[in-house]
Design a protein around this motif. Sequence first.
Motif, PDB file in Angstrom:
ATOM      1  N   HIS A 191       0.823  -1.218   0.000  1.00 52.05           N
ATOM      2  CA  HIS A 191       0.000   0.000   0.000  1.00 52.05           C
ATOM      3  C   HIS A 191       0.854   1.263   0.000  1.00 52.05           C
ATOM      4  O   HIS A 191       0.406   2.320   0.437  1.00 52.05           O
ATOM      5  CB  HIS A 191      -1.006  -0.048   1.155  1.00 52.05           C
ATOM      6  N   CYS A 251      -7.623   1.499  -4.648  1.00 49.86           N
ATOM      7  CA  CYS A 251      -7.239   0.345  -3.833  1.00 49.86           C
ATOM      8  C   CYS A 251      -8.178   0.250  -2.632  1.00 49.86           C
ATOM      9  O   CYS A 251      -8.573   1.286  -2.084  1.00 49.86           O
ATOM     10  CB  CYS A 251      -5.787   0.530  -3.386  1.00 49.86           C
ATOM     11  N   CYS A 280      -7.594  -0.160   0.283  1.00 48.76           N
ATOM     12  CA  CYS A 280      -7.025   0.435   1.502  1.00 48.76           C
ATOM     13  C   CYS A 280      -7.446   1.886   1.675  1.00 48.76           C
ATOM     14  O   CYS A 280      -7.224   2.483   2.710  1.00 48.76           O
ATOM     15  CB  CYS A 280      -5.498   0.335   1.503  1.00 48.76           C
ATOM     16  N   CYS A 310      -1.694   2.099  -5.484  1.00 49.79           N
ATOM     17  CA  CYS A 310      -0.825   1.296  -4.607  1.00 49.79           C
ATOM     18  C   CYS A 310      -0.074   0.220  -5.410  1.00 49.79           C
ATOM     19  O   CYS A 310      -0.611  -0.340  -6.373  1.00 49.79           O
ATOM     20  CB  CYS A 310      -1.655   0.600  -3.546  1.00 49.79           C
TER      21      CYS A 310
HETATM   22 ZN   LIG Z   1      -3.641   0.213  -1.108  1.00 49.44          ZN
END
Ligand SMILES: [Zn+2]
Length: 391
Positions: A237, A247, A249, A254
């Motif tokens: 990440h 992403c 996250c 990422c």
């Molecule tokens: Zn990520």
Amino acid sequence: MFRIKSSIRENNSILVLSEIINRPEISRAMISELTGLNKATVSEIVRRLIDDNYVIEIGPGKSTSSGGRRPILLTVNKKAGVSISFDVRYDRISYLITYLDGEKIDYTTEGKEMNKDNIVDTIASVVDHAKNTMDECPFGIIGVTVSIHGIVYDNKIEFTPYFDLDEIDLVAELEERIDLPVHIENEANLSALAEAAFDNEHKSIISFSAHTGIGAGIILDGKLHRGNKGRSGEVGHTVLYPNGTNCPCGNQGCLEQYCSTKAIVRKYQLLKGNPSLTFEDLVESYHQKDSSTLNLILQFAKDFGIGLMNVIGNYDPEVVYINSEILEEIPELISLLQHYLSMTIYKNVPLKQSILGRKASLYGATVMNLQSYLHVDNVEFSLNMEKVMEV
Ligand SMILES: [Zn+2]
């Protein structure tokens, strides 16, 4: 519940036991030399460890240079107990059952969609089967460790980007069900513990894993570095392309959206306009020297190299072990990555293909079971690789 027996409750016993675990064979005199404990203390501790089945005598060693009696060598009683490890991906579950020295009893891997509703039953059925077939071991099953492809902190799953395991308290549910100590840990962290257990040369190691996600396990001065909330080594990440692919996250661009096995297969499908193409098709196209596939893999290697250098720059390891299906199938990429490094300040850091491959996190989970049951910080395996790779 299993209890630690009286013989290893005190520190000196743990010290002696660590020396015995980390060597294929050792004499009482050598333990005394290595630990600084006097010979009478060592003999007394060893006698108790033998009585409690942790240690066995394996006959006389070579005589010393000054002549005299040949010392009796000691080794850990590997058959005293059994460790069970699981590796859980969103589309696959694998497990490894070993004796205390890491020798394999069983290894199985099965393609299966894993989620919060079936994980406890799946793990419990393997453990129940093992309980029924291993009654001759004095300590039985010493523990169960589960490798998670996500962020783990304080025995809880904080974040799993591609499945829903973070919605249950896995450790609590499993411990209630199987009545054994259960640990969970991040997959890359466990892979790093495994590489360290088989590498007696280096103390600062990075294990770089690229599967459905990407993560690095960091061992500094012999110790796993988890960070404040278990996020150390979350290199998947770190941002490779600002404003790039979204992403889970919460960020964009990422590394893992470009270099995970999942990401590279998706790019290959887009390139060929065929969503049913698989990882195996990609590898075959590469080996047939299909030019657009060669370009795709070259771009992958450049991106992968950036991620690798970012993590090397942060921790300055002595060696990096790489664990990736793509590099397993296309091993020449390792020399290409080493070439990228050679043009930078990181030129002396060796990159090694992990020999443990898919089993790395499972062996790391075995290390974690041993550390926790035997109360030792370091575990080194003296098994040879052929024994490890036997399936
Ligand atoms: Zn990520």
